[in-house]
Design a protein around this motif. Sequence first.
Motif, PDB file in Angstrom:
ATOM      1  N   VAL A   8       0.873  -1.188   0.000  1.00 29.31           N
ATOM      2  CA  VAL A   8       0.000   0.000   0.000  1.00 29.31           C
ATOM      3  C   VAL A   8       0.906   1.232   0.000  1.00 29.31           C
ATOM      4  O   VAL A   8       1.658   1.465   0.952  1.00 29.31           O
ATOM      5  CB  VAL A   8      -0.941   0.013   1.230  1.00 29.31           C
ATOM      6  N   LEU A   9       0.847   2.003  -1.084  1.00 31.54           N
ATOM      7  CA  LEU A   9       1.680   3.205  -1.204  1.00 31.54           C
ATOM      8  C   LEU A   9       1.023   4.387  -0.497  1.00 31.54           C
ATOM      9  O   LEU A   9      -0.168   4.352  -0.158  1.00 31.54           O
ATOM     10  CB  LEU A   9       1.883   3.539  -2.689  1.00 31.54           C
ATOM     11  N   GLY A  10       1.800   5.452  -0.362  1.00 28.37           N
ATOM     12  CA  GLY A  10       1.341   6.629   0.370  1.00 28.37           C
ATOM     13  C   GLY A  10       0.116   7.299  -0.209  1.00 28.37           C
ATOM     14  O   GLY A  10      -0.602   8.011   0.504  1.00 28.37           O
ATOM     15  N   ASP A  11      -0.137   7.115  -1.511  1.00 30.65           N
ATOM     16  CA  ASP A  11      -1.344   7.718  -2.091  1.00 30.65           C
ATOM     17  C   ASP A  11      -2.386   6.639  -2.411  1.00 30.65           C
ATOM     18  O   ASP A  11      -3.209   6.804  -3.304  1.00 30.65           O
ATOM     19  CB  ASP A  11      -1.005   8.556  -3.336  1.00 30.65           C
ATOM     20  N   GLN A  12      -2.318   5.553  -1.663  1.00 34.71           N
ATOM     21  CA  GLN A  12      -3.303   4.467  -1.866  1.00 34.71           C
ATOM     22  C   GLN A  12      -4.012   4.145  -0.553  1.00 34.71           C
ATOM     23  O   GLN A  12      -4.259   2.985  -0.231  1.00 34.71           O
ATOM     24  CB  GLN A  12      -2.575   3.234  -2.420  1.00 34.71           C
ATOM     25  N   LEU A  13      -4.358   5.193   0.182  1.00 34.36           N
ATOM     26  CA  LEU A  13      -4.871   4.985   1.551  1.00 34.36           C
ATOM     27  C   LEU A  13      -6.389   4.821   1.571  1.00 34.36           C
ATOM     28  O   LEU A  13      -7.100   5.518   2.300  1.00 34.36           O
ATOM     29  CB  LEU A  13      -4.421   6.157   2.434  1.00 34.36           C
ATOM     30  N   SER A  14      -6.880   3.894   0.759  1.00 31.60           N
ATOM     31  CA  SER A  14      -8.322   3.628   0.701  1.00 31.60           C
ATOM     32  C   SER A  14      -8.545   2.172   1.093  1.00 31.60           C
ATOM     33  O   SER A  14      -7.868   1.284   0.562  1.00 31.60           O
ATOM     34  CB  SER A  14      -8.854   3.815  -0.722  1.00 31.60           C
ATOM     35  N   PRO A  15      -9.503   1.902   1.981  1.00 30.71           N
ATOM     36  CA  PRO A  15      -9.728   0.514   2.398  1.00 30.71           C
ATOM     37  C   PRO A  15     -10.124  -0.377   1.229  1.00 30.71           C
ATOM     38  O   PRO A  15      -9.919  -1.589   1.279  1.00 30.71           O
ATOM     39  CB  PRO A  15     -10.887   0.617   3.400  1.00 30.71           C
ATOM     40  N   ASP A  16     -10.666   0.238   0.161  1.00 33.10           N
ATOM     41  CA  ASP A  16     -11.079  -0.591  -0.971  1.00 33.10           C
ATOM     42  C   ASP A  16     -10.116  -0.484  -2.147  1.00 33.10           C
ATOM     43  O   ASP A  16     -10.473  -0.736  -3.294  1.00 33.10           O
ATOM     44  CB  ASP A  16     -12.506  -0.218  -1.415  1.00 33.10           C
ATOM     45  N   VAL A  17      -8.858  -0.101  -1.881  1.00 34.27           N
ATOM     46  CA  VAL A  17      -7.881  -0.056  -2.977  1.00 34.27           C
ATOM     47  C   VAL A  17      -7.664  -1.491  -3.486  1.00 34.27           C
ATOM     48  O   VAL A  17      -7.759  -2.454  -2.713  1.00 34.27           O
ATOM     49  CB  VAL A  17      -6.567   0.622  -2.485  1.00 34.27           C
ATOM     50  N   ALA A  18      -7.392  -1.635  -4.794  1.00 39.46           N
ATOM     51  CA  ALA A  18      -7.455  -2.961  -5.430  1.00 39.46           C
ATOM     52  C   ALA A  18      -6.655  -4.044  -4.707  1.00 39.46           C
ATOM     53  O   ALA A  18      -7.159  -5.147  -4.480  1.00 39.46           O
ATOM     54  CB  ALA A  18      -6.997  -2.829  -6.886  1.00 39.46           C
ATOM     55  N   ALA A  19      -5.413  -3.731  -4.320  1.00 41.68           N
ATOM     56  CA  ALA A  19      -4.581  -4.774  -3.698  1.00 41.68           C
ATOM     57  C   ALA A  19      -5.200  -5.253  -2.382  1.00 41.68           C
ATOM     58  O   ALA A  19      -5.194  -6.452  -2.085  1.00 41.68           O
ATOM     59  CB  ALA A  19      -3.171  -4.241  -3.450  1.00 41.68           C
ATOM     60  N   LEU A  20      -5.760  -4.312  -1.630  1.00 38.79           N
ATOM     61  CA  LEU A  20      -6.364  -4.691  -0.339  1.00 38.79           C
ATOM     62  C   LEU A  20      -7.637  -5.496  -0.534  1.00 38.79           C
ATOM     63  O   LEU A  20      -7.920  -6.430   0.219  1.00 38.79           O
ATOM     64  CB  LEU A  20      -6.700  -3.430   0.463  1.00 38.79           C
ATOM     65  N   LYS A  21      -8.392  -5.105  -1.554  1.00 42.56           N
ATOM     66  CA  LYS A  21      -9.660  -5.812  -1.808  1.00 42.56           C
ATOM     67  C   LYS A  21      -9.427  -7.293  -2.054  1.00 42.56           C
ATOM     68  O   LYS A  21     -10.262  -8.125  -1.752  1.00 42.56           O
ATOM     69  CB  LYS A  21     -10.362  -5.191  -3.025  1.00 42.56           C
ATOM     70  N   SER A  22      -8.255  -7.573  -2.657  1.00 41.41           N
ATOM     71  CA  SER A  22      -8.023  -8.979  -3.017  1.00 41.41           C
ATOM     72  C   SER A  22      -7.241  -9.718  -1.926  1.00 41.41           C
ATOM     73  O   SER A  22      -6.840 -10.861  -2.123  1.00 41.41           O
ATOM     74  CB  SER A  22      -7.233  -9.031  -4.329  1.00 41.41           C
ATOM     75  N   ALA A  23      -7.000  -9.038  -0.793  1.00 45.80           N
ATOM     76  CA  ALA A  23      -6.122  -9.658   0.210  1.00 45.80           C
ATOM     77  C   ALA A  23      -6.898 -10.503   1.215  1.00 45.80           C
ATOM     78  O   ALA A  23      -8.106 -10.353   1.377  1.00 45.80           O
ATOM     79  CB  ALA A  23      -5.357  -8.560   0.941  1.00 45.80           C
ATOM     80  N   ASP A  24      -6.151 -11.369   1.898  1.00 49.06           N
ATOM     81  CA  ASP A  24      -6.730 -12.261   2.890  1.00 49.06           C
ATOM     82  C   ASP A  24      -6.147 -11.899   4.262  1.00 49.06           C
ATOM     83  O   ASP A  24      -4.941 -12.040   4.498  1.00 49.06           O
ATOM     84  CB  ASP A  24      -6.362 -13.707   2.495  1.00 49.06           C
ATOM     85  N   LYS A  25      -7.015 -11.433   5.131  1.00 50.61           N
ATOM     86  CA  LYS A  25      -6.591 -10.960   6.454  1.00 50.61           C
ATOM     87  C   LYS A  25      -5.846 -12.032   7.245  1.00 50.61           C
ATOM     88  O   LYS A  25      -4.957 -11.746   8.029  1.00 50.61           O
ATOM     89  CB  LYS A  25      -7.858 -10.585   7.236  1.00 50.61           C
ATOM     90  N   SER A  26      -6.220 -13.261   7.029  1.00 44.37           N
ATOM     91  CA  SER A  26      -5.659 -14.306   7.889  1.00 44.37           C
ATOM     92  C   SER A  26      -4.246 -14.700   7.476  1.00 44.37           C
ATOM     93  O   SER A  26      -3.497 -15.248   8.277  1.00 44.37           O
ATOM     94  CB  SER A  26      -6.567 -15.535   7.885  1.00 44.37           C
TER      95      SER A  26
END
Length: 509
Positions: A8-26
Amino acid sequence: MVSRLILVLGDQLSPDVAALKSADKSSDIIVMAEVADEAAYVPHHPKKIAFLFAAMRHFAQTLRDDGWTVDYTQLDDAAPHASIGAALLAAAERHGTSKVVATEPGEWRLISHLNETPLEVTQKEDDRFVATRAEFEAWAEGRKELRLEWFYRDMRRKTGLLMESDKPAGDKWNFDHDNRKPASGSVDFSGPMQFTPDQITNEVLDLVEARFPENFGTLRPFWFGVTTTDARRALTHFIKGGLAKFGDYQDAMLQDEKFLWHSILSMYLNAGLLSPLEICRAAEQAWLDGNAPLNAVEGFIRQIIGWREFVRGIYFHEGPDYTSRNALGHGRALPALYWGGETKMLCLSQAIDQTRTEAYAHHIQRLMVTGNFALLAGIDPHEVHEWYLAVYADAYEWVEAPNTIGMSQFADGGVVGSKPYVSSGNYIDRMSDYCKSCAYSVKTKTGEGACPFNLLYWHFLDRHRSRFSDNPRMGNMYRTWDRMNADKRETILSEADAFLRDLESGKPV
Ligand code: FAD
Ligand code: DLZ
Ligand code: SF4
């Protein structure tokens, strides 16, 4: 078992940014890093660095609270990383994985950097925009000219914003003609919402103060919001207090009024703390509720789903060489006055002083004061580009470069605009109250005290005659020039040359 690193880069601070959306918390680990390379590819304004680092740290905290594992490196850690790639390599080793999922950065430099790391990096499309890159390409395909208006109408249709079935609200797509009033009297909006730094932000401020003491710009007082909650409050504050007059006075400039009726939301939007559609829907709602007129709301929405999306499309459409374009062959060095050096030109000193204190100037100050002057004076567009990228809190290459290289400096030869945005002092006089307090006289065309914009304007037209005299939108200007008597033209050109020599030699102008 750790499966992947999620960048997550400094200008990607959105909870629904693409990389985060596809991530697995566990199983996935989020990687965020304050790194020297990003902090130094241009000498960013201290407020911009502080804003991003503080927003990154708060975002990391929110993710942790939400159950994510975050591997965060601070610039003041014992072993900080030089680059994003180095941070990823170290995290890969620490967590025993070589798989990285990133959201595509908004800059060619960083896209290549990620491709060059010896890890398995997947770059997902950044879908926080109204138009995808593919949609822009499809729209641009086969067009002789890329012009905002047609693209903007498609974005209105796509989002349904200000649409009454298939017709634009108020039966007009664009209310720009109503939006060019000079401001007179006092500003009845208190300006952007200001926030008091908390402990996290104060630590960042100390770090930035210690590490970037030479960068142009004042760090304190630091009043920016640093979380989505802050940014949403700032949005509501603007919608209530500023939006209704945004349209009328969008192009106006007043002495010592840094913000007028502008939203000052671009830094939040570009860092990911707000989304373009939530801003536009809030503005549309204000119109539906009868709290803001259509010319203001349409003008505001056009900047976001029109210009902002359009320039992003152009940046990726034009490719990595865009920032080195120089269609007009301009090569003069950026004068010291852009870094706060002395100048008697009040319009420039006002725009640059507030840039120094706030990391902010509004669009017309950027375009018609600092940009116009650089273009008229023939400054190297790459230097101009690096200046804008450094000094504004909202500046990232995908949005800054088409605005600077394209719209402002015409260095792309006409991709963004069909004619250069040049004007004499008359335009600045009409749209501001600067000239009446300036050491130069805007009414004086030559001789003692003549406004430099007046001299340089004709100098620009004269030296680029072969390129622009056939441009139908510039014919009038050339006819006016040609009607002047030869002596007057010669005086103007020689005084402009003398001014440019003074500028080059570092003499205060
Ligand atoms: P407002 O005037 O309130 O407008 C609302 C929103 O519309 C802005 O927040 C912004 O997101 C969007 N917007 C308005 N104009 C533009 C535009 N031309 N391009 C893209 N978005 C626009 N904007 C940036 O976000 N980053 C930059 O690095 C940047 N560099 C610029 C350089 C030059 C030479 C010029 C002429 C313009 C530049 N702009 C840039 C566009 C514009 O000046 C800023 O978006 C605006 O001043 C931000 O202030 P605001 O939030 O108060 O905007
Ligand atoms: C602008 C910036 C700065 C100053 N510092 C960092 C940083 O330390 N870490 C980071 O992840 N991002 C930073 N950024 C934002 C990047 O430069 C930005 O992601 C790219 O320019 C692409 O838009
Ligand atoms: Fe700027 Fe010329 Fe007006 Fe002075 S007189 S503020 S230099 S436009």
